[in-house]
Enzyme design. Structure first.
Site, mmCIF file in Angstrom:
data_model
loop_
_atom_site.group_PDB
_atom_site.id
_atom_site.type_symbol
_atom_site.label_atom_id
_atom_site.label_comp_id
_atom_site.label_asym_id
_atom_site.label_seq_id
_atom_site.Cartn_x
_atom_site.Cartn_y
_atom_site.Cartn_z
ATOM 1 N N MET A 63 72.862 -14.492 -2.433
ATOM 2 C CA MET A 63 73.270 -15.648 -3.205
ATOM 3 C C MET A 63 74.754 -15.563 -3.479
ATOM 4 S SD MET A 63 70.004 -15.052 -3.399
ATOM 5 C CE MET A 63 69.687 -13.777 -4.592
ATOM 6 N N GLY B 209 65.027 -17.377 2.916
ATOM 7 C CA GLY B 209 66.279 -17.438 2.179
ATOM 8 C C GLY B 209 66.155 -16.728 0.847
ATOM 9 N N CYS B 210 66.909 -17.181 -0.134
ATOM 10 C CA CYS B 210 66.935 -16.566 -1.460
ATOM 11 C C CYS B 210 65.536 -16.397 -2.030
ATOM 12 C CB CYS B 210 67.777 -17.433 -2.393
ATOM 13 S SG CYS B 210 67.612 -17.013 -4.133
ATOM 14 N N PHE B 211 65.146 -15.160 -2.342
ATOM 15 C CA PHE B 211 63.787 -14.953 -2.829
ATOM 16 C C PHE B 211 63.560 -15.539 -4.213
ATOM 17 C CE2 PHE B 211 65.018 -10.117 -3.218
ATOM 18 C CZ PHE B 211 65.968 -10.390 -4.194
#
Length: 223
Positions: free
Chosen positions: A1, A44-46
């Site tokens: 991120m 992507g971003c967890f």
């Protein structure tokens, strides 16, 4: 991120050729099984993928973590370098009497991320943000592969799906401060820009698939 590009990161799925409410159901699915099952997904971003699956009825738990690399480098700082082979993933445990493997894949491909972006999601770039299904069994791989083929054949996206199918050799839980991050930090800029719109899409498109506490459209506080 990447904090420097938070406000310009897009969570939308550009070019979706069908209304999300008419996104195809999988033609193949796993047979009903007794007891809790799991699937490990990378999109992507967890933080944001975790928020989507936590809202789904039948999902019993979601844990953010890492897969695809080795234990020695399964930590946030190392994984963010993009050199460890890991992907940010969510370990989704679910009750197959309430939600199926195929239904989870449908939400994964239609809401949780853009499966046509190679090694990135929006402005988050690197192999750690790749789209992947980490399968535990040959049956999981078969169903996921068939669904990807089905979606590509149906032309639901203008570009081909680039989701990889990778064997789950190990899952490494992420640091505690990453767990349930979106719900605990609803006004964090990245969450507001990326996770909250995903939650809005989930609520709008699949209201019948939500846990009761997520049916009031209060996505700003529950995402």
């Amino acid at each position: 991120m990447n904090a420097e590009v938070i406000m310009t990161t897009s969570c939308s799925i550009p070019g979706l050729n069908v209304p999300r409410s008419r996104f195809p159901d999988p033609e193949q699915d796993l047979p009903a099984a007794e007891g809790e099952q799991r699937v490990v997904l990378a999109g992507g971003c967890f933080w944001c993928v975790e928020a989507v699956f936590l809202a789904m009825d039948g999902v019993t738990s979601v844990q953010s973590g890492y897969a695809g690399g080795h234990a020695s480098s399964a930590n946030y700082e190392a994984v963010c370098s993009g050199t460890t082979g890991h992907a940010e993933v969510v370990d989704v445990h679910y009750d197959p009497a309430k939600v199926s493997f195929g239904e989870l894949l449908k939400v994964f491909f239609s809401v949780a991320h853009d499966p046509t972006q190679l090694n990135r999601q929006g402005n988050d770039r690197g192999t750690q943000y790749r789209s992947a299904v980490f399968y535990e069994t040959a049956e999981q791989r078969r169903v996921a592969e068939a669904y990807i083929h089905q979606l590509n054949q149906a032309g639901v996206y203008p570009d081909p799906i680039v989701t990889t199918l990778e064997p789950l050799e190990a899952f490494y839980p992420a640091e505690e401060y990453h767990q349930n991050f979106a719900a605990r930090n609803p006004y964090q800029p990245y969450i507001m820009a990326v996770a909250a719109p995903k939650m809005e899409k989930l609520v709008d498109s699949y209201p019948d698939r939500l846990k009761p506490e997520f049916t009031d459209n209060d996505t700003g506080s529950t995402a």
